[in-house]
Each structure stands twice: as structure tokens, then as C-alpha cells.
Motif scaffolding. Structure first.
Motif, mmCIF file in Angstrom:
data_model
loop_
_atom_site.group_PDB
_atom_site.id
_atom_site.type_symbol
_atom_site.label_atom_id
_atom_site.label_comp_id
_atom_site.label_asym_id
_atom_site.label_seq_id
_atom_site.Cartn_x
_atom_site.Cartn_y
_atom_site.Cartn_z
ATOM 1 N N LEU A 25 0.846 -1.195 0.000
ATOM 2 C CA LEU A 25 0.000 0.000 0.000
ATOM 3 C C LEU A 25 0.884 1.248 0.000
ATOM 4 O O LEU A 25 1.822 1.360 0.781
ATOM 5 C CB LEU A 25 -0.912 0.017 1.227
ATOM 6 C CG LEU A 25 -1.862 1.216 1.322
ATOM 7 C CD1 LEU A 25 -2.979 1.079 0.288
ATOM 8 C CD2 LEU A 25 -2.456 1.345 2.718
ATOM 9 N N VAL A 26 0.570 2.188 -0.880
ATOM 10 C CA VAL A 26 1.335 3.430 -0.983
ATOM 11 C C VAL A 26 0.600 4.536 -0.233
ATOM 12 O O VAL A 26 -0.624 4.675 -0.350
ATOM 13 C CB VAL A 26 1.533 3.835 -2.458
ATOM 14 C CG1 VAL A 26 2.212 5.197 -2.555
ATOM 15 C CG2 VAL A 26 2.350 2.778 -3.188
ATOM 16 N N SER A 27 1.338 5.313 0.541
ATOM 17 C CA SER A 27 0.751 6.436 1.261
ATOM 18 C C SER A 27 1.716 7.610 1.253
ATOM 19 O O SER A 27 2.863 7.502 0.801
ATOM 20 C CB SER A 27 0.384 6.037 2.697
ATOM 21 O OG SER A 27 1.505 5.517 3.384
ATOM 22 N N PHE A 28 1.224 8.728 1.756
ATOM 23 C CA PHE A 28 2.007 9.958 1.785
ATOM 24 C C PHE A 28 2.315 10.287 3.238
ATOM 25 O O PHE A 28 1.440 10.214 4.105
ATOM 26 C CB PHE A 28 1.215 11.087 1.133
ATOM 27 C CG PHE A 28 1.963 12.382 1.020
ATOM 28 C CD1 PHE A 28 2.952 12.552 0.069
ATOM 29 C CD2 PHE A 28 1.672 13.439 1.867
ATOM 30 C CE1 PHE A 28 3.641 13.748 -0.036
ATOM 31 C CE2 PHE A 28 2.355 14.638 1.771
ATOM 32 C CZ PHE A 28 3.343 14.794 0.812
ATOM 33 N N ARG A 29 3.566 10.659 3.503
ATOM 34 C CA ARG A 29 4.019 10.885 4.875
ATOM 35 C C ARG A 29 4.645 12.275 4.981
ATOM 36 O O ARG A 29 5.513 12.645 4.185
ATOM 37 C CB ARG A 29 5.042 9.805 5.255
ATOM 38 C CG ARG A 29 5.747 9.978 6.589
ATOM 39 C CD ARG A 29 6.787 8.866 6.733
ATOM 40 N NE ARG A 29 7.677 9.069 7.864
ATOM 41 C CZ ARG A 29 7.507 8.537 9.070
ATOM 42 N NH1 ARG A 29 6.472 7.739 9.286
ATOM 43 N NH2 ARG A 29 8.366 8.768 10.045
ATOM 44 N N LYS A 30 4.178 13.041 5.968
ATOM 45 C CA LYS A 30 4.727 14.370 6.230
ATOM 46 C C LYS A 30 5.309 14.382 7.641
ATOM 47 O O LYS A 30 4.627 14.028 8.601
ATOM 48 C CB LYS A 30 3.639 15.435 6.106
ATOM 49 C CG LYS A 30 4.105 16.845 6.470
ATOM 50 C CD LYS A 30 2.938 17.826 6.431
ATOM 51 C CE LYS A 30 3.365 19.214 6.891
ATOM 52 N NZ LYS A 30 2.213 20.156 6.930
ATOM 53 N N VAL A 31 6.567 14.790 7.759
ATOM 54 C CA VAL A 31 7.237 14.849 9.058
ATOM 55 C C VAL A 31 7.793 16.257 9.266
ATOM 56 O O VAL A 31 8.494 16.786 8.392
ATOM 57 C CB VAL A 31 8.393 13.829 9.155
ATOM 58 C CG1 VAL A 31 9.027 13.879 10.542
ATOM 59 C CG2 VAL A 31 7.897 12.425 8.846
ATOM 60 N N VAL A 32 7.458 16.844 10.403
ATOM 61 C CA VAL A 32 7.984 18.167 10.759
ATOM 62 C C VAL A 32 8.968 17.998 11.911
ATOM 63 O O VAL A 32 8.603 17.507 12.983
ATOM 64 C CB VAL A 32 6.849 19.134 11.159
ATOM 65 C CG1 VAL A 32 7.437 20.497 11.535
ATOM 66 C CG2 VAL A 32 5.838 19.276 10.026
ATOM 67 N N HIS A 33 10.230 18.387 11.688
ATOM 68 C CA HIS A 33 11.267 18.378 12.727
ATOM 69 C C HIS A 33 11.287 19.777 13.352
ATOM 70 O O HIS A 33 11.736 20.742 12.719
ATOM 71 C CB HIS A 33 12.637 18.065 12.117
ATOM 72 C CG HIS A 33 12.706 16.749 11.411
ATOM 73 N ND1 HIS A 33 13.332 15.643 11.939
ATOM 74 C CD2 HIS A 33 12.209 16.357 10.194
ATOM 75 C CE1 HIS A 33 13.241 14.631 11.091
ATOM 76 N NE2 HIS A 33 12.563 15.044 10.021
ATOM 77 N N GLU A 34 10.810 19.891 14.569
ATOM 78 C CA GLU A 34 10.648 21.208 15.191
ATOM 79 C C GLU A 34 11.881 21.553 16.027
ATOM 80 O O GLU A 34 11.911 21.367 17.241
ATOM 81 C CB GLU A 34 9.370 21.223 16.034
ATOM 82 C CG GLU A 34 8.133 20.873 15.209
ATOM 83 C CD GLU A 34 6.835 21.093 15.952
ATOM 84 O OE1 GLU A 34 6.588 22.231 16.381
ATOM 85 O OE2 GLU A 34 6.085 20.119 16.103
ATOM 86 N N TYR A 35 12.889 22.121 15.356
ATOM 87 C CA TYR A 35 14.162 22.419 16.018
ATOM 88 C C TYR A 35 14.002 23.467 17.113
ATOM 89 O O TYR A 35 14.684 23.411 18.143
ATOM 90 C CB TYR A 35 15.186 22.898 14.984
ATOM 91 C CG TYR A 35 15.533 21.858 13.943
ATOM 92 C CD1 TYR A 35 16.059 20.624 14.319
ATOM 93 C CD2 TYR A 35 15.334 22.098 12.589
ATOM 94 C CE1 TYR A 35 16.373 19.660 13.369
ATOM 95 C CE2 TYR A 35 15.642 21.144 11.634
ATOM 96 C CZ TYR A 35 16.160 19.927 12.028
ATOM 97 O OH TYR A 35 16.469 18.973 11.089
ATOM 98 N N ASP A 36 13.116 24.420 16.921
ATOM 99 C CA ASP A 36 12.932 25.462 17.935
ATOM 100 C C ASP A 36 12.320 24.918 19.221
ATOM 101 O O ASP A 36 12.357 25.587 20.256
ATOM 102 C CB ASP A 36 12.043 26.584 17.387
ATOM 103 C CG ASP A 36 12.857 27.692 16.741
ATOM 104 O OD1 ASP A 36 14.104 27.579 16.743
ATOM 105 O OD2 ASP A 36 12.260 28.661 16.229
ATOM 106 N N ALA A 37 11.739 23.723 19.155
ATOM 107 C CA ALA A 37 11.135 23.123 20.345
ATOM 108 C C ALA A 37 12.028 22.042 20.952
ATOM 109 O O ALA A 37 11.602 21.294 21.835
ATOM 110 C CB ALA A 37 9.772 22.529 19.997
ATOM 111 N N ALA A 38 13.283 21.956 20.481
ATOM 112 C CA ALA A 38 14.200 20.928 20.985
ATOM 113 C C ALA A 38 14.504 21.159 22.466
ATOM 114 O O ALA A 38 14.510 22.294 22.954
ATOM 115 C CB ALA A 38 15.484 20.936 20.169
#
Length: 290
Positions: free
Chosen positions: A50-63
Motif C-alpha cells: 500500500l502506498v501512502s504519503f508521509r509528512k514529518v515536521v522536525h521542530e528544532y525550535d522546540a528541541a
């Protein structure tokens, strides 16, 4: 070239599986505004393709620093199409319950948690309406669901929790947590299953307790087909193992049967002797097959 792999929820498999990354694009926001990196990827499940779409946000300011002396960067992951919510077969549901349940599950799937909380409460209301449960307030109607025998007392306590959740969402604009909504979904689906699905799915497949005398007459009539005219036995013999299906005492059933035989309303049997049968401790009423 070996493809990069990630753990990702698969809607087809129903849980997290390894996915191959078929393609990816990433970009970084202006650090002076909000420092984060956004990745968009097309991924394919290694289990079912199954093919899907993946969005990942790396929130550096919240590290933030961890106990190990490392910096932890929070990740926000979104999968499209979104994970389905609600897995019930709705073919047995009345239209009003089906519609409210489906709309609520869609709202939850799409992240509309406040609307989902209201929707789960509305689903209970819809079921009460369909079942003609009386009461001005939902609290009373939930209690009446239990007193009518449609749900257990413990189930009603759980439904009150959803009533609170829905009231908070509607009146206080309080957004329920995902864990609360997960629990609410389980409870509402249990309610729907109990009221609409179990009886339909089990009918004719499982033995059921006989609560109406008319059903007992049907059972006895079928049993008597295996006997000859003039046979004389107690009711226990005719019923055999199916005597366990009777709701309550066999004496109350016998009393009703005797009444109908006496009035000529049940003509397949007539009164016989009263005597012990096999090793019975008491004398038993015998009945003669017509």
C-alpha cells in the motif's frame, strides 16, 4: 541501491509496519521565523505494497535536552490518507445511528477532536431516539437503557463518561484528548454492537434462552415430531438437552402448558399419569402424544 526504510502506520495492515521510501522532498523554514524542517515522502508498505504519503515536521525550535545529555527534536508525523476510525459493519444500523456514527468517525479521523466528542454523545442520543428510550435528559435516558435491559449497569456508567466528555466539548469548548476519544470510540462501538449487531449475527447460529411461551411451544412442537401417537413421557424427556433453554423454572412452564392443554389450546399433548420417571426423586407429570 538500497531504499531508505521507515516505520509507518499502514491503513491496510492496521498497524505500524516497515515502509520503503519511494521518494522524498524536504525543506527548511527560515530560522529567524521558526526553525523547522519539513519532509514529504511517498512510502510503500513492505507487507502489502500500500502506498501512502508521509509528512514529518522536525521542530528544532522546540528541541530540549534529555537526561543523556542529548538534544531531543520533537517530530510531528502525519499520514495520508488518514487512519480510519471506526470499524463496525453498519448494515444492521438504522439510518440515523449509521449517519451520526459515520460522521463522528470521519471527524475523529480528520483530527476534529472537539466535534468528535460532541458526535460520540450525539450517537448515544440517536440510539436512545431509535429505541424510544424515555427521558428529558440524556442522563435519565442512559439509565433507562440499562433498566430496559438493553445494556448492563456497568455499560451505563461508561456511557455517562461519554456524556460528560460531550458536554464539556459542546458547552465549555474543551477539546478531548486522543486517548479519551479512543476510549469513547470503543465504548460507543460496544453499545452499537450490543444493541444492533449481536442479536442479528448470532440468530440461528447459537442457542438462545427462550423467554416467551410461544417460542417454547415452537420448540416442543418440533420435539414431538420425533415421537409416536400414544407415547407417554414427562416434559423433561420430550425436551431433552434443550430444557436448558427455558428461562426460569420448568414448573412455571408446565403450569402454563397445563392451562393451555386444559383449554384445548395445545392439542398435541394430553394429560397422562403422574409418576416417577427413571431415577427422579419426585413424581413427574406425564403427557401423552396425540
Amino acid at each position: 541501491m538500497t531504499k531508505e526504510k521507515v516505520r509507518n502506520h499502514c491503513n491496510s495492515c492496521g498497524h505500524n509496519t516497515w515502509h520503503d521510501v519511494e521518494g522524498m522532498h524536504s525543506y527548511t523554514h527560515n530560522p529567524d521565523e521558526y526553525h523547522c524542517m519539513v519532509e514529504h515522502a511517498v512510502v510503500k508498505c513492505r507487507g502489502c505494497d500500500l502506498v501512502s504519503f508521509r509528512k514529518v515536521v522536525h521542530e528544532y525550535d522546540a528541541a530540549y535536552p534529555t537526561d543523556d545529555g542529548e538534544w531531543k527534536v520533537p517530530l510531528t508525523v502525519d499520514i495520508f490518507p488518514k487512519q480510519d476510525k471506526g470499524n463496525l459493519d453498519t448494515r444492521y444500523l438504522p439510518d440515523i445511528v449509521d449517519r451520526i456514527y459515520e460522521e463522528t468517525c470521519n471527524a475523529y479521523r480528520d483530527g476534529a477532536r472537539t466535534l468528535s466528542g460532541i458526535g460520540f454523545r450525539a450517537t448515544i442520543e440517536a440510539i436512545c431516539n431509535d429505541q424510544e428510550i424515555k427521558g428529558k435528559e440524556l442522563s435519565t435516558r442512559i439509565n433507562n437503557l440499562a433498566s430496559k435491559g438493553l445494556i448492563s449497569k456497568k455499560d451505563s456508567i461508561r456511557l455517562h463518561s461519554i456524556r460528560f466528555l460531550g458536554n464539556d466539548a459542546a458547552h465549555d469548548i474543551k477539546t478531548p484528548s486522543r486517548k479519551s476519544l479512543d476510549a469513547a470510540l470503543i465504548i460507543v462501538e460496544h453499545l452499537i454492537t450490543t444493541v444492533y449487531i449481536l442479536d442479528k449475527e448470532s440468530k440461528g447460529k447459537l442457542d438462545e434462552i427462550i423467554q416467551k411461551f410461544e417460542k417454547f411451544e415452537d420448540l416442543l412442537t418440533n420435539k414431538l415430531d420425533g415421537y409416536n401417537s400414544g407415547d407417554e413421557f414427562p416434559l423433561q424427556k420430550y425436551l431433552g438437552k434443550d430444557i436448558r433453554l427455558l428461562s426460569g423454572s420448568i414448573k412455571s412452564v408446565e403450569s402454563k402448558l397445563d392451562e393451555k392443554i386444559g383449554k384445548g389450546e395445545f392439542k398435541l399433548l394430553s394429560f397422562g399419569k403422574k409418576a416417577k420417571y427413571l431415577d427422579s426423586s419426585d413424581e413427574l407429570r406425564h403427557y401423552v402424544v396425540a
